[in-house]
Design a protein around this motif. Structure first.
Motif, mmCIF file in Angstrom:
data_model
loop_
_atom_site.group_PDB
_atom_site.id
_atom_site.type_symbol
_atom_site.label_atom_id
_atom_site.label_comp_id
_atom_site.label_asym_id
_atom_site.label_seq_id
_atom_site.Cartn_x
_atom_site.Cartn_y
_atom_site.Cartn_z
ATOM 1 N N LEU A 194 0.849 -1.180 0.000
ATOM 2 C CA LEU A 194 0.000 0.000 0.000
ATOM 3 C C LEU A 194 0.892 1.240 0.000
ATOM 4 C CD1 LEU A 194 -3.058 0.949 0.567
ATOM 5 C CD2 LEU A 194 -2.263 1.274 2.907
ATOM 6 N N ASP A 195 0.525 2.187 -0.846
ATOM 7 C CA ASP A 195 1.292 3.435 -0.882
ATOM 8 C C ASP A 195 0.304 4.595 -0.879
ATOM 9 O OD1 ASP A 195 3.790 4.820 -1.025
ATOM 10 O OD2 ASP A 195 3.255 5.363 -3.068
ATOM 11 N N VAL A 196 0.261 5.277 0.231
ATOM 12 C CA VAL A 196 -0.692 6.371 0.403
ATOM 13 C C VAL A 196 0.051 7.690 0.261
ATOM 14 C CG1 VAL A 196 -2.290 7.466 2.025
ATOM 15 C CG2 VAL A 196 -2.116 4.978 1.936
ATOM 16 N N ARG A 197 -0.472 8.593 -0.596
ATOM 17 C CA ARG A 197 0.182 9.893 -0.802
ATOM 18 C C ARG A 197 -0.813 11.017 -0.610
ATOM 19 N NH1 ARG A 197 5.008 9.467 0.266
ATOM 20 N NH2 ARG A 197 4.846 7.243 0.519
ATOM 21 N N GLY A 198 -0.497 11.902 0.307
ATOM 22 C CA GLY A 198 -1.275 13.128 0.476
ATOM 23 C C GLY A 198 -2.751 12.925 0.752
ATOM 24 N N LEU A 199 -3.071 11.869 1.466
ATOM 25 C CA LEU A 199 -4.481 11.557 1.710
ATOM 26 C C LEU A 199 -5.128 12.589 2.649
ATOM 27 C CD1 LEU A 199 -6.682 9.399 1.135
ATOM 28 C CD2 LEU A 199 -6.036 8.347 3.307
ATOM 29 N N THR A 200 -6.252 13.124 2.206
ATOM 30 C CA THR A 200 -6.978 14.116 2.997
ATOM 31 C C THR A 200 -8.452 13.736 3.047
ATOM 32 O OG1 THR A 200 -5.418 15.834 2.354
ATOM 33 C CG2 THR A 200 -7.555 16.571 3.168
ATOM 34 N N VAL A 201 -9.016 13.759 4.247
ATOM 35 C CA VAL A 201 -10.438 13.458 4.407
ATOM 36 C C VAL A 201 -11.129 14.683 4.994
ATOM 37 C CG1 VAL A 201 -12.137 11.973 5.518
ATOM 38 C CG2 VAL A 201 -9.933 11.023 4.830
ATOM 39 N N GLU A 202 -12.191 15.098 4.340
ATOM 40 C CA GLU A 202 -12.892 16.302 4.813
ATOM 41 C C GLU A 202 -14.338 16.011 5.151
ATOM 42 O OE1 GLU A 202 -12.430 19.456 1.989
ATOM 43 O OE2 GLU A 202 -10.332 19.756 2.526
ATOM 44 N N PHE A 203 -14.801 16.692 6.169
ATOM 45 C CA PHE A 203 -16.210 16.644 6.531
ATOM 46 C C PHE A 203 -16.758 18.063 6.481
ATOM 47 C CE2 PHE A 203 -14.504 12.851 8.423
ATOM 48 C CZ PHE A 203 -15.531 11.912 8.317
ATOM 49 N N PRO A 204 -17.872 18.287 5.769
ATOM 50 C CA PRO A 204 -18.450 19.624 5.786
ATOM 51 C C PRO A 204 -19.075 19.890 7.158
ATOM 52 C CG PRO A 204 -19.822 18.149 4.485
ATOM 53 C CD PRO A 204 -18.637 17.352 4.940
ATOM 54 N N ALA A 205 -18.780 21.061 7.703
ATOM 55 C CA ALA A 205 -19.353 21.412 8.998
ATOM 56 C C ALA A 205 -19.531 22.911 9.065
ATOM 57 C CB ALA A 205 -18.438 20.941 10.127
ATOM 58 N N ARG A 206 -20.713 23.329 9.360
ATOM 59 C CA ARG A 206 -21.027 24.748 9.512
ATOM 60 C C ARG A 206 -20.482 25.575 8.351
ATOM 61 N NH1 ARG A 206 -19.334 24.776 15.664
ATOM 62 N NH2 ARG A 206 -21.046 23.550 16.484
ATOM 63 N N GLY A 207 -20.811 25.129 7.153
ATOM 64 C CA GLY A 207 -20.477 25.912 5.976
ATOM 65 C C GLY A 207 -19.026 25.881 5.551
ATOM 66 N N ARG A 208 -18.195 25.105 6.269
ATOM 67 C CA ARG A 208 -16.830 24.993 5.775
ATOM 68 C C ARG A 208 -16.379 23.542 5.927
ATOM 69 N NH1 ARG A 208 -12.757 25.864 9.684
ATOM 70 N NH2 ARG A 208 -13.575 25.546 11.767
ATOM 71 N N ASN A 209 -15.231 23.235 5.341
ATOM 72 C CA ASN A 209 -14.779 21.866 5.398
ATOM 73 C C ASN A 209 -13.760 21.665 6.513
ATOM 74 O OD1 ASN A 209 -16.406 20.929 3.403
ATOM 75 N ND2 ASN A 209 -14.888 21.238 1.776
ATOM 76 N N VAL A 210 -13.991 20.612 7.271
ATOM 77 C CA VAL A 210 -13.108 20.290 8.371
ATOM 78 C C VAL A 210 -12.256 19.099 7.957
ATOM 79 C CG1 VAL A 210 -13.170 19.172 10.625
ATOM 80 C CG2 VAL A 210 -14.532 21.220 10.218
ATOM 81 N N ARG A 211 -10.958 19.234 8.120
ATOM 82 C CA ARG A 211 -10.064 18.159 7.693
ATOM 83 C C ARG A 211 -9.753 17.220 8.857
ATOM 84 N NH1 ARG A 211 -5.443 20.272 3.555
ATOM 85 N NH2 ARG A 211 -6.855 20.704 1.832
#
Lengths: 347, 353
Positions: A20-37
């Protein structure tokens, strides 16, 4: 783009022997009109037959990272950036239908609360054989049952044959967890994401399950990402460890390097929080002030700086509050700290 | 370590004395018939003394009866047989005023601080309850509250807030503050740090330690976490399937135990050192939960010592009772094993093999 992201291996995404090779993985959740990482720009590789510990406290993003690899982030969360190279494909952009085929077969997830993953009105036999049937395997009841029995024996479930006829609630917690592990193993996945698989178990049962997982990796070449908050279990079975704080990996290295020469102040604090099992205990524990930050309020600069004993000891240098620490992820042991104590660490 | 003060005769009398206590949670009748045969009692003929000012640890795996023992101490449950004495009085037979004073002096803290606080009440409301029966002017009360909050590491500005506004560690501090409003002398803490993050655990353990030392509290800590008892406790009782298998000082239990189960339990915990991974010849061979035998030692089916000694008959015939072991330092040490004297040598042999 953060500084952490600048260092990306240009050439080969699937490095030698990496599953497995993971590069720059980012997960976002929308919250109160902006994205939370929840997970922010994380890169790492997992080698064949390797157990890699992913350590962190609550809200560090460790479980979210595990779910992201399975593409099981609950909506409305999304993998908003990065690649997950696995078996010649990028899981981050794979169509859902293909991903479904891989889940359980090529990579599987074992969670802490085994009972919650089981259907209370179906027998253990059905729970296990369903996994095989779903992936278009053998459909004869007899051979399915034989395979399930064999798998349960392999995870050392007592009375494997009889247990197949039981319902989940009739098994003890340790037995349920073993069934969940059997389900995770039965299709022989290359990679297992195990999220606190032994946390709810008694130590004597935990010792057996850890030994079992280690054995599976050594004999079958299966790789495991072992998500946990417990450094003692990491020391017990992992080859490498990644320490996560506030959505990022702050230190990574072999278990022996990180445990003997922790370079990040956060890792040092976690290790000093690992109380001795015998011998004279310390009179007072070194406790970090405050609490882990929430994803909607990550501190600026180095996210650990408000709680960092080193930052305070150095007279609160400005760089920590303004700039992300740069790291060279190709090092075998690295720490995301401006003042990382990497003497003697594998540079 | 806080040993009983030898100068005062009073200190040699145990604060809690548990005498031959059995607790049986009989299965309820359902649909008019009794279900199954009589179950194994949660606690079986347990005796133990807890002294003033000590930190006493009760450890065991799930189903060992440790939580039941804690609940019996505080009087949430009454023993089926036997008696729990608090300062010489039987807890179950206290008069109303005695019971009221007992309830004030013995306070409990639970594992889950999220479930222990009423979500609709502010912290001030929650703390006020404890002051209801203390004759204090409102000025005195508010001064006392401020002092209490400072003691547990919170501040006055938090009084008007609700539980959901706090983190797990802060809630556990609030729970501790609430317990302290009535100025107790004993704190019974059931897994007080198990639900907390590692970095927060250290904060709460330090707080418990300072409360114990500054206020002279007796703390009974019920936990499965061997690292926590080794840090916090002066003396430790080890439970296995409703029986106390060993009681002794922290040093003796954690470093050189005299019971095969205690040895197994401690070696099963990962030692946290990647260079010398734990050796546990006696755990690996064992398979899951075992039904306790009808006769003999309850630990016999899983016992490595018994195997090593060539399965002596005595273990399956006679149930061992806790007996004193003569320690070099003269400390009191009880163990319930017929062959306790063999433990240190055989343990060495088992690991060496």
């Amino acid at each position: 783009m953060t500084k952490q992201q600048q260092r990306m291996p240009g050439s080969d995404p699937l490095r030698d022997g990496a599953v497995l090779d993971v590069r720059g993985l980012t997960v976002e959740f929308p919250a109160r009109g902006r994205n939370v990482r929840a997970v922010d720009n994380v890169s790492f590789t997992v080698g064949r037959g390797e157990i890699i510990g992913l350590v962190g406290e609550s809200a560090s993003g460790k479980s979210t990272l595990g779910l992201a690899l399975m593409r099981m982030i609950p909506a409305p969360g999304v993998v908003s950036a990065g690649t997950i190279a696995f078996g010649g494909r990028d899981l981050a952009s794979l169509p859902e239908a293909e991903m479904r085929e891989l889940r359980g077969k090529a990579l599987s997830l074992i969670v802490q609360d085994a009972l919650a993953t089981m259907n209370p009105v179906t027998t253990i036999e059905e729970q296990i054989t369903e996994v095989i049937r779903d992936h278009g395997g053998d459909r004869s009841r007899k051979s399915l049952r034989a395979r399930a029995t064999e798998m349960l024996r392999e995870v050392r479930l007592p009375n494997a044959e009889q247990s197949l006829n039981r319902y989940p609630h009739q098994l003890s917690g340790g037995m349920q967890q073993r069934v969940a592990i059997a389900e995770g193993l039965i299709l022989g996945p290359e990679l297992i994401i195990a999220d606190e698989p032994t946390t709810a178990l008694d130590v004597t049962v935990q010792a057996q399950i850890l030994a079992l997982l280690r054995d599976i990796c050594d004999t079958r070449g299966t790789s495991i990402i072992f998500v946990t908050h417990d450094l003692a279990t990491v020391a017990e079975i992992c080859d490498r460890v990644m320490v996560m704080y506030a959505g990022r990996i702050v230190e990574s290295g072999t278990v022996s390097a990180v445990f003997s020469k922790p370079a990040h102040p956060y890792t040092k604090a976690l290790l000093s929080g690992l109380l001795p099992l015998s011998g004279e205990p310390p009179a007072e524990l070194e406790a970090l002030p405050g609490q882990p930050p929430r994803p909607d309020a990550w501190p600026t600069g180095c996210r650990f700086h408000p709680r960092c004993p080193l930052w305070r000891a150095l007279g609160e240098p400005e760089i920590c509050t303004t700039t992300d620490p740069e790291v060279d992820e190709s090092d075998s042991h690295w720490a995301a700290c401006h003042f990382a104590d990497l003497e003697g660490a594998g540079r | 370590m806080t040993t009983p003060d030898e100068t005062s005769a009073d200190a040699l009398v145990p604060l809690f004395s548990v005498r031959n206590v059995t607790k049986d949670f009989e299965r309820k009748r359902r649909f008019g018939r009794k279900r199954g045969r009589r179950s194994r009692p949660a606690l079986d003929a347990v005796s133990v003394d807890i002294y003033r000012g000590e930190a006493f640890g009760i450890v065991g795996e799930s189903g060992s009866g440790k939580t039941t023992l804690g609940r019996l101490l505080i009087g949430f449950d009454t023993p089926t047989e036997g008696e729990v004495h608090f300062e010489g009085r039987v807890v179950a037979a206290m008069s109303r005023p005695e019971r009221r004073s007992f309830r004030r002096r013995v306070q409990m803290v639970f594992q889950n601080p999220f479930a222990s606080l009423n979500p609709f009440r502010t912290i001030r409301d929650t703390l006020s309850d404890g002051y209801a029966r203390r004759r204090m002017s409102s000025a005195e009360r508010s001064a006392s509250m401020t002092e209490l909050l400072a003691r547990v590491g919170l501040n006055e500005s938090m009084l008007e807030r609700y539980p959901h506004e706090f983190s797990g560690g802060q809630r556990q501090r609030i729970v501790l503050a609430r317990a302290l409003t009535v100025e107790p002398s004993v704190l019974i803490a059931d897994e007080p740090v198990s639900a907390l993050d590692v970095s927060i655990q250290a904060q709460v353990l330090n707080l418990l330690n300072s409360l114990k030392n500054d206020l002279g509290l007796t703390v009974v800590m019920v936990t499965h976490d061997l690292r926590v008892v080794n840090f916090f406790c002066d003396r430790i009782a080890v439970l296995y399937m409703g029986h106390i298998v060993e009681v002794g000082s922290r040093e003796a239990i954690m470093n050189d135990s005299w019971h095969p189960y205690t040895r197994m339990l401690i070696s099963a915990a990962p030692n946290g050192d990647p260079e010398t991974r734990s050796e546990r010849p006696w755990v690996s061979s064992e398979l899951g939960a075992t039904e306790p035998p009808a006769e003999g030692c309850i630990f016999a089916p899983r016992c490595w010592l018994r195997q090593q000694l060539g399965n002596p008959e005595r273990c399956t015939i006679e149930q061992p009772t806790a007996r004193p072991i003569l320690m070099e330092d003269g400390a009191a040490h009880l163990t319930a094993c017929h062959f306790a004297e063999e433990v240190p040598q055989q343990a060495k042999a088992a690991v060496g093999a």
